[in-house]
Design a protein around this motif. Structure first.
Motif: not given
Length: 177
Positions: A32-37, A48-69
């Protein structure tokens, strides 16, 4: 490990927390940070993602950036200053404690605008339920702080979560300078 998160992706996300929020043994990332585009974001070389969110880890430094919460924003409280993740109600599930202060450039085109920035404290508490963020409560700063002219510009740089009074219940303590 190398990560699959490109540097433009997190350009506006200056708060982060690595935690295994879904108890699968792999670290997840809350950002999270500044919530505006801003205009430059649509012209960036990568997403570029500006909304506060969670990205689930996939392991090994990889994250599921296509399914942000995404975590719901709060009008006029668009600056994230801190995250905590604790089981504050002792139910065996982690709650996400988000410390916010005023800031609202995103809302300037959508309605009334509060013109204060970094003024005030609001704490949003929720939890992850499957692939959704569920808001549990929002705590407003005590009105005595906001209505006292000598304390008007106060905002939390950090929030601590611990048992202050030793009653076996976690307390939430916003810290300000």
């Amino acid at each position: 490990y190398d990560t699959n998160i490109e540097h433009h992706y997190y350009a506006r996300l200056f708060q982060s927390e690595l935690v295994d929020i879904d108890a699968d043994g792999i670290l997840d990332l809350i950002l999270g940070g500044h919530e505006w585009e801003e205009q430059w974001m649509s012209n960036a070389l990568s997403r570029v993602e500006w909304r506060t969110h969670i990205i689930k880890g996939l392991g090994g430094g990889q994250f599921d950036i296509d399914n942000t919460i995404f975590i719901p924003s709060i009008t006029d409280w668009g600056v994230i200053t801190n995250f905590n993740v604790e089981d504050i109600n002792n139910d065996g599930e982690l709650e996400i404690i988000i410390t916010r202060t005023t800031g609202n450039a995103f809302y300037a085109t959508q309605g009334p605008v509060l013109e204060n920035y970094y003024d005030g404290i609001k704490i949003q508490i929720g939890k992850l339920s499957g692939n959704h963020f569920v808001s549990l409560t929002t705590l407003n700063q005590p009105s005595i702080i906001y209505n006292d002219p000598q304390m008007h510009i106060i905002w939390a740089l950090n929030t601590k979560v611990y048992d202050v009074n030793l009653d076996c219940l976690l307390d939430i303590i916003p810290e300000s300078d």
